[in-house]
Design a protein around this motif. Structure first.
Motif, PDB file in Angstrom:
ATOM      1  N   HIS A  73       0.829  -1.206   0.000  1.00  0.00           N
ATOM      2  CA  HIS A  73       0.000   0.000   0.000  1.00  0.00           C
ATOM      3  C   HIS A  73       0.865   1.259   0.000  1.00  0.00           C
ATOM      4  O   HIS A  73       1.921   1.304   0.631  1.00  0.00           O
ATOM      5  CB  HIS A  73      -0.917   0.018   1.234  1.00  0.00           C
ATOM      6  CG  HIS A  73      -1.877   1.171   1.239  1.00  0.00           C
ATOM      7  ND1 HIS A  73      -2.936   1.256   0.361  1.00  0.00           N
ATOM      8  CD2 HIS A  73      -1.936   2.300   1.997  1.00  0.00           C
ATOM      9  CE1 HIS A  73      -3.598   2.373   0.588  1.00  0.00           C
ATOM     10  NE2 HIS A  73      -3.012   3.034   1.574  1.00  0.00           N
ATOM     11  N   ALA A  75       0.310   5.249   0.883  1.00  0.00           N
ATOM     12  CA  ALA A  75      -0.591   6.241   1.464  1.00  0.00           C
ATOM     13  C   ALA A  75      -0.022   7.631   1.213  1.00  0.00           C
ATOM     14  O   ALA A  75       1.106   7.917   1.605  1.00  0.00           O
ATOM     15  CB  ALA A  75      -0.760   6.005   2.963  1.00  0.00           C
ATOM     16  N   SER A  97      -3.852   5.363  -1.362  1.00  0.00           N
ATOM     17  CA  SER A  97      -4.879   6.113  -0.643  1.00  0.00           C
ATOM     18  C   SER A  97      -4.499   7.575  -0.491  1.00  0.00           C
ATOM     19  O   SER A  97      -3.332   7.955  -0.607  1.00  0.00           O
ATOM     20  CB  SER A  97      -5.127   5.501   0.743  1.00  0.00           C
ATOM     21  OG  SER A  97      -3.979   5.647   1.567  1.00  0.00           O
ATOM     22  N   THR A  99      -5.706  11.326   1.889  1.00  0.00           N
ATOM     23  CA  THR A  99      -6.345  11.758   3.136  1.00  0.00           C
ATOM     24  C   THR A  99      -7.410  12.805   2.820  1.00  0.00           C
ATOM     25  O   THR A  99      -7.354  13.949   3.270  1.00  0.00           O
ATOM     26  CB  THR A  99      -5.312  12.304   4.130  1.00  0.00           C
ATOM     27  OG1 THR A  99      -4.604  13.389   3.526  1.00  0.00           O
ATOM     28  CG2 THR A  99      -4.322  11.226   4.535  1.00  0.00           C
ATOM     29  N   MET A 300      -4.739  10.331   9.633  1.00  0.00           N
ATOM     30  CA  MET A 300      -5.557   9.669   8.620  1.00  0.00           C
ATOM     31  C   MET A 300      -4.716   8.786   7.710  1.00  0.00           C
ATOM     32  O   MET A 300      -5.132   7.663   7.366  1.00  0.00           O
ATOM     33  CB  MET A 300      -6.331  10.689   7.788  1.00  0.00           C
ATOM     34  CG  MET A 300      -7.317  10.050   6.823  1.00  0.00           C
ATOM     35  SD  MET A 300      -8.268  11.250   5.841  1.00  0.00           S
ATOM     36  CE  MET A 300      -9.321  11.943   7.096  1.00  0.00           C
ATOM     37  N   SER A 301      -3.526   9.231   7.313  1.00  0.00           N
ATOM     38  CA  SER A 301      -2.681   8.398   6.455  1.00  0.00           C
ATOM     39  C   SER A 301      -2.257   7.134   7.195  1.00  0.00           C
ATOM     40  O   SER A 301      -2.225   6.042   6.612  1.00  0.00           O
ATOM     41  CB  SER A 301      -1.465   9.171   5.962  1.00  0.00           C
ATOM     42  OG  SER A 301      -0.678   9.663   7.028  1.00  0.00           O
ATOM     43  N   GLU A 303      -3.971   5.719   9.642  1.00  0.00           N
ATOM     44  CA  GLU A 303      -5.169   4.881   9.772  1.00  0.00           C
ATOM     45  C   GLU A 303      -5.499   4.172   8.461  1.00  0.00           C
ATOM     46  O   GLU A 303      -5.963   3.013   8.476  1.00  0.00           O
ATOM     47  CB  GLU A 303      -6.350   5.735  10.231  1.00  0.00           C
ATOM     48  CG  GLU A 303      -6.232   6.194  11.676  1.00  0.00           C
ATOM     49  CD  GLU A 303      -7.349   7.128  12.109  1.00  0.00           C
ATOM     50  OE1 GLU A 303      -7.550   7.276  13.331  1.00  0.00           O
ATOM     51  OE2 GLU A 303      -8.029   7.706  11.232  1.00  0.00           O
ATOM     52  N   ASN A 304      -5.254   4.833   7.336  1.00  0.00           N
ATOM     53  CA  ASN A 304      -5.476   4.176   6.041  1.00  0.00           C
ATOM     54  C   ASN A 304      -4.556   2.970   5.887  1.00  0.00           C
ATOM     55  O   ASN A 304      -4.971   1.904   5.401  1.00  0.00           O
ATOM     56  CB  ASN A 304      -5.230   5.161   4.898  1.00  0.00           C
ATOM     57  CG  ASN A 304      -6.371   6.150   4.720  1.00  0.00           C
ATOM     58  OD1 ASN A 304      -7.471   5.953   5.221  1.00  0.00           O
ATOM     59  ND2 ASN A 304      -6.106   7.241   4.006  1.00  0.00           N
ATOM     60  N   ALA A 307      -5.798   0.166   8.103  1.00  0.00           N
ATOM     61  CA  ALA A 307      -7.014  -0.433   7.552  1.00  0.00           C
ATOM     62  C   ALA A 307      -6.662  -1.452   6.475  1.00  0.00           C
ATOM     63  O   ALA A 307      -7.231  -2.552   6.430  1.00  0.00           O
ATOM     64  CB  ALA A 307      -7.922   0.656   6.987  1.00  0.00           C
ATOM     65  N   LEU A 314     -11.085   0.351   1.871  1.00  0.00           N
ATOM     66  CA  LEU A 314     -11.215   1.784   2.092  1.00  0.00           C
ATOM     67  C   LEU A 314     -12.373   2.346   1.278  1.00  0.00           C
ATOM     68  O   LEU A 314     -12.673   1.875   0.180  1.00  0.00           O
ATOM     69  CB  LEU A 314      -9.923   2.504   1.706  1.00  0.00           C
ATOM     70  CG  LEU A 314      -8.689   2.211   2.576  1.00  0.00           C
ATOM     71  CD1 LEU A 314      -7.453   2.859   1.963  1.00  0.00           C
ATOM     72  CD2 LEU A 314      -8.898   2.725   3.987  1.00  0.00           C
ATOM     73  N   PHE A 318     -11.283   7.760  -0.536  1.00  0.00           N
ATOM     74  CA  PHE A 318      -9.901   7.744  -0.072  1.00  0.00           C
ATOM     75  C   PHE A 318      -8.948   7.072  -1.066  1.00  0.00           C
ATOM     76  O   PHE A 318      -7.743   7.040  -0.828  1.00  0.00           O
ATOM     77  CB  PHE A 318      -9.794   7.037   1.280  1.00  0.00           C
ATOM     78  CG  PHE A 318     -10.545   7.700   2.381  1.00  0.00           C
ATOM     79  CD1 PHE A 318     -10.281   9.013   2.731  1.00  0.00           C
ATOM     80  CD2 PHE A 318     -11.534   7.011   3.085  1.00  0.00           C
ATOM     81  CE1 PHE A 318     -10.975   9.638   3.742  1.00  0.00           C
ATOM     82  CE2 PHE A 318     -12.220   7.619   4.103  1.00  0.00           C
ATOM     83  CZ  PHE A 318     -11.952   8.948   4.439  1.00  0.00           C
ATOM     84  N   LEU A 319      -9.478   6.520  -2.143  1.00  0.00           N
ATOM     85  CA  LEU A 319      -8.653   5.744  -3.064  1.00  0.00           C
ATOM     86  C   LEU A 319      -8.346   6.526  -4.332  1.00  0.00           C
ATOM     87  O   LEU A 319      -9.241   7.113  -4.948  1.00  0.00           O
ATOM     88  CB  LEU A 319      -9.357   4.430  -3.430  1.00  0.00           C
ATOM     89  CG  LEU A 319      -9.485   3.420  -2.282  1.00  0.00           C
ATOM     90  CD1 LEU A 319     -10.350   2.245  -2.712  1.00  0.00           C
ATOM     91  CD2 LEU A 319      -8.110   2.931  -1.837  1.00  0.00           C
TER      92      LEU A 319
END
Length: 321
Positions: A73, A75, A97, A99, A300-301, A303-304, A307, A314, A318-319
Motif C-alpha cells: 500500500h 498512502a 490512498s 487523506t 488519517m494516512s 489509519e489508512n 485499515a 477503504l 480515499f482511493l
C-alpha cells in the motif's frame, strides 16, 4: 510478522506516528525531498509493507515500488497524488490512498489569507513602514465585498472557500466539470466555461488537481483573458500555471498580484523571478500543513495504512485511481 512502514520525504506528526507504533508497526522516516535512487536504497534496506509519501523530488515509479518486494500500500500524506505513478501501482496490485478532507479547511483558509493580504495591499505597506515610509497616499487596498471570486475547481477546498468568501460579501462562481450540480447553490453559481470565468473574475483561485488536462491550464492565452488588475491565487499545484507567462503578466502590470503556495519546481531556486517581484506573496507549499492539518493528515494516512493491513476496504473517496 511485524509490519514496516517507511515515511518517504519527512516525518509524520507525533500523533500519526503513534497510531502506527501503538499498533506494533516498525516506522522508518527519511529526510524531505528524497530522490528516486535513495528511495530504492531505503526500500531494499527496510522492505516496507507500506509507504507514506510526503515530499519527493521525483515521481514514485514502478522500480521504487517493487524494490524490497513487499509493498502492499502507498498512502499519500495529503490529497494530491501527482508524485505517485498511480497507474503503475494499480498494475502492480498496490493500492494508493489519500487523506481526503483532512486538510481542506486549512488550504481554504490559506487561500483566503493570501487573497486578503494582497487585496488589502498588506505586503507592500509592511515593506514601506520597514523602510521608514509612513504615507497613507501609497495605500492601494480594496474592499473584498462585491469583488468577484472565480474558483477553478470546486471540490471540498473550493466549496469551503466559497462559504468563507460569501460570508464576506464576495460574489462567487466556480468552474469544475467533474462536480455535480448539487454542490452549487444561489451563493455559488456554476460557470460552464473556464474562459468566461477568468474574464469576469477580480480574483481567480485555483483548486484543481494536477492532471494531464490541467498542466499549464492557466497559460498565456488564459492569463490574457483575465481582467487588468486581477489577482491570481494558487494553493493547488505549481504546474497548473505557466510560470513564465505569469511572471510577465505581473511585471507588465496586467495582473495586480499573485499569491502562490506552490511552484512548478519544488523546492524552487532562490533565483526564481517570482520571489523578486513586489506584487507577489509566496509561501513554501504549506497551505495544507498547519499544525492542526498536519496532525489530521498524519493520523488519517496512518489509519489508512492500518485499515489495509487489517484487510479492510477503504471508502472510494480515499482511493486514488
Amino acid at each position: 510478522m511485524e509490519k514496516t512502514v517507511v515515511i518517504l520525504g519527512g516525518e509524520l506528526a507525533p500523533e500519526g506516528r503513534a497510531v502506527l507504533e501503538d499498533a506494533g508497526v516498525n516506522v522508518v522516516a527519511t529526510p524531505p525531498y528524497i530522490n528516486r535512487q535513495a528511495i530504492i536504497e531505503v526500500m531494499n534496506l527496510h522492505k516496507p509493507d507500506a509507504v507514506i509519501v510526503r515530499l519527493l523530488t521525483d515521481l514514485l515509479g514502478p522500480e521504487e515500488m517493487q524494490a524490497g518486494g513487499r509493498l502492499r500500500h502507498i498512502a499519500k500524506h495529503g490529497v494530491g497524488t501527482n508524485d505517485i505513478d498511480v497507474k503503475a501501482a494499480t498494475a502492480l496490485g498496490i493500492s494508493v490512498s489519500m487523506t481526503t478532507g483532512s486538510n481542506g479547511h486549512s488550504v481554504a483558509e490559506h487561500a483566503l489569507a493570501l487573497i486578503m493580504a494582497l487585496v488589502k495591499d498588506l505586503p507592500r505597506q509592511d515593506a514601506l513602514i520597514r523602510d521608514g515610509i509612513w504615507d497613507k497616499n501609497q495605500y492601494n487596498g480594496r474592499e473584498l465585498r462585491g469583488q468577484h471570486l472565480g474558483l477553478v475547481g470546486f471540490g471540498f477546498i473550493g466549496q469551503a472557500l466559497a462559504k468563507m468568501a460569501g460570508a464576506i460579501g464576495m460574489v462567487v462562481s466556480a468552474f469544475d466539470p467533474h462536480t455535480p450540480d448539487s454542490a452549487f447553490s444561489d451563493d455559488t453559481r456554476r460557470e460552464t466555461d473556464l474562459d468566461t470565468l477568468l474574464a469576469k473574475s477580480d480574483i481567480v483561485s485555483l483548486h484543481c488537481p494536477l492532471t494531464a488536462e490541467t498542466q499549464n491550464l492557466i497559460d498565456a492565452r488564459r492569463i490574457g483573458l483575465m481582467k487588468q488588475g486581477a489577482f491570481l491565487i494558487n494553493t493547488a499545484r505549481g504546474e497548473v500555471v505557466d510560470e513564465k507567462t505569469l511572471i510577465a503578466a505581473l511585471e507588465e502590470g496586467h495582473l495586480a498580484g499573485a499569491g502562490l503556495d506552490s511552484f512548478a519546481v519544488e523546492p524552487p531556486g532562490i533565483d526564481n523571478p517570482l520571489f523578486q517581484l513586489p506584487n507577489t506573496l509566496v509561501t513554501p507549499h504549506v497551505a495544507g500543513v498547519t499544525l492542526d492539518a498536519k496532525r489530521a493528515v498524519s493520523v488519517m494516512s496512518a489509519e489508512n495504512v492500518l485499515a489495509v493491513f487489517g484487510g479492510e476496504t477503504l471508502h472510494p473517496r480515499f482511493l486514488a485511481r
